[in-house]
Design a protein around this motif. Structure first.
Motif, short mmCIF file in Angstrom:
data_model
loop_
_atom_site.label_atom_id
_atom_site.label_comp_id
_atom_site.label_asym_id
_atom_site.label_seq_id
_atom_site.Cartn_x
_atom_site.Cartn_y
_atom_site.Cartn_z
N LEU A 1 0.83 -1.20 0.00
CA LEU A 1 0.00 0.00 0.00
C LEU A 1 0.87 1.26 0.00
N THR A 2 0.55 2.20 -0.89
CA THR A 2 1.28 3.47 -0.96
C THR A 2 0.41 4.65 -0.50
N GLN A 3 -0.91 4.50 -0.63
CA GLN A 3 -1.81 5.58 -0.21
C GLN A 3 -3.00 4.98 0.56
N LEU A 4 -3.23 5.54 1.75
CA LEU A 4 -4.36 5.12 2.57
C LEU A 4 -5.19 6.35 2.93
N ILE A 5 -6.43 6.37 2.44
CA ILE A 5 -7.34 7.46 2.76
C ILE A 5 -8.42 6.89 3.67
N ALA A 6 -8.37 7.31 4.94
CA ALA A 6 -9.30 6.77 5.94
C ALA A 6 -9.88 7.92 6.78
N ALA A 7 -10.19 9.02 6.14
CA ALA A 7 -10.71 10.20 6.84
C ALA A 7 -12.13 9.95 7.36
N ASP A 8 -12.52 10.74 8.36
CA ASP A 8 -13.89 10.75 8.88
C ASP A 8 -14.36 9.37 9.35
N ASN A 9 -13.50 8.71 10.10
CA ASN A 9 -13.87 7.45 10.74
C ASN A 9 -13.82 7.65 12.26
N GLN A 10 -13.63 6.55 13.01
CA GLN A 10 -13.62 6.63 14.48
C GLN A 10 -12.30 6.11 15.06
N LEU A 11 -11.21 6.26 14.34
CA LEU A 11 -9.90 5.80 14.82
C LEU A 11 -9.48 6.64 16.02
N LEU A 12 -8.99 5.95 17.07
CA LEU A 12 -8.78 6.62 18.35
C LEU A 12 -7.35 6.54 18.89
N HIS A 13 -6.63 5.44 18.60
CA HIS A 13 -5.37 5.19 19.29
C HIS A 13 -4.15 5.41 18.39
N VAL A 14 -3.25 6.28 18.82
CA VAL A 14 -2.02 6.55 18.07
C VAL A 14 -1.15 5.30 18.01
N LYS A 15 -1.11 4.55 19.09
CA LYS A 15 -0.26 3.35 19.14
C LYS A 15 -0.64 2.34 18.05
N ASP A 16 -1.94 2.19 17.80
CA ASP A 16 -2.40 1.28 16.74
C ASP A 16 -1.89 1.73 15.37
N LEU A 17 -1.89 3.04 15.16
CA LEU A 17 -1.41 3.59 13.88
C LEU A 17 0.10 3.42 13.75
N GLU A 18 0.81 3.59 14.84
CA GLU A 18 2.26 3.38 14.82
C GLU A 18 2.59 1.95 14.43
N LEU A 19 1.86 1.00 15.00
CA LEU A 19 2.08 -0.41 14.68
C LEU A 19 1.79 -0.68 13.21
N LEU A 20 0.70 -0.11 12.71
CA LEU A 20 0.34 -0.30 11.30
C LEU A 20 1.42 0.24 10.38
N LEU A 21 1.93 1.42 10.69
CA LEU A 21 2.94 2.05 9.84
C LEU A 21 4.23 1.24 9.78
N THR A 22 4.55 0.53 10.84
CA THR A 22 5.76 -0.31 10.81
C THR A 22 5.59 -1.48 9.85
#
Length: 287
Positions: free
Chosen positions: A170-191
């Protein structure tokens, strides 16, 4: 009820463009069809259009994806803003590269196995019942791991995207206007997404978290754009220097604490913490 038929396609053809061709010859040669916003309810048999590569059917009333198995040369399919509730009957579209399904009633991303050329999936703004969110079939995600480059899942009440770590290209992820809450979950995904250079999470609660932007920039070396704002090298370098300085201070403090814990107390330390208590002095009485 309006059906998309070969007869309807033939009637829409420009006679001047066809020259001396027969209807059949014209239908066999056609590569692009645009029947957007035509109140179409049903896709009928279009099997004569074997060279069709781009099909525009957005802004209609289509409730079922059907009768497209003939379109083995189709690369772009536009079905946004219809009444579709289920992704189905697409397995024969082996050359499909871009699929647009935004603004329908789809609850699960599924049944895309076999679409090994699919590079873009746009499934934003599904009209789901209150409280429901868009879900992902793990088998479908696994089948798209090697090909999918752009994913748009905005405005689908999504509160967790851990499953997307399968999409390693994946090179582009557009996930605007959802209910994502935790920075740690995003950090894990980005790794797990080493090629991701653009991510848009505008409108999620997580964007309001302290150091949200800083933390994501630090965790991902590939990210170039976050929430529509470019990540400049100066910004990344400043954050890296700041983190290095912070880590160095933390390590020094940790070493100091370990040193203090391993050093036995000296006599002076003992005496300073255990001071003598002076005795009571009684002055002599004078008669």
């Amino acid at each position: 009820m309006v059906r998309l038929t070969l007869d309807l396609v033939a009637k829409s053809a420009n006679q001047k463009n066809r020259k001396e061709e027969s209807i059949t010859q014209y239908l066999k040669k056609i590569t692009h069809l645009n029947f957007s916003n035509k109140n179409i309810d049903i896709i009928d048999d279009l099997s004569l259009c074997k060279n069709l590569s781009v099909l525009y059917l957005y802004d209609n009333n289509i409730s079922q994806i059907d009768n497209l198995s003939f379109a083995t040369n189709l690369t772009h399919l536009y079905l946004q803003n219809n009444c579709i509730s289920c992704i189905e009957n697409l397995k024969s579209l082996r050359k499909l590269e871009k699929l647009y399904l935004g603004g329908n009633y789809i609850a699960v991303v599924e049944c895309l196995e076999g679409l090994e050329e699919l590079r873009e999936l746009h499934i934003e703004s599904q009209r789901l019942p209150l409280g429901e969110k868009l879900l992902f079939d793990p088998r479908t995600l696994q089948s798209l791991a090697n090909s999918l480059s752009i994913l748009n899942i905005s405005n689908n009440n999504i509160d967790e995207i851990k499953d997307l770590e399968t999409l390693e290209n994946l090179t582009q992820l557009i996930a605007a206007d959802n209910q994502l809450l935790h920075v740690k979950d995003l950090e894990l995904l980005l790794t797990r997404l080493p090629k991701l250079w653009k991510m848009d999470l505008n409108g999620n609660p997580v964007c309001l978290k302290p150091k949200y932007r800083d933390r994501l920039i630090l965790i991902s070396k590939s990210l170039e754009s976050l929430d529509g704002k470019e990540i400049k090298q100066v910004e990344r370098q400043f954050l890296m220097n700041w983190k290095a300085s912070k880590d160095a201070k933390k390590n020094m403090k940790k070493k100091s604490m370990l040193w203090d814990a391993s050093t036995p107390p000296s006599k002076s330390d003992f005496e300073s913490t255990h001071q003598r208590i002076p005795g009571y002095y009684s002055p002599p009485q004078i008669f």
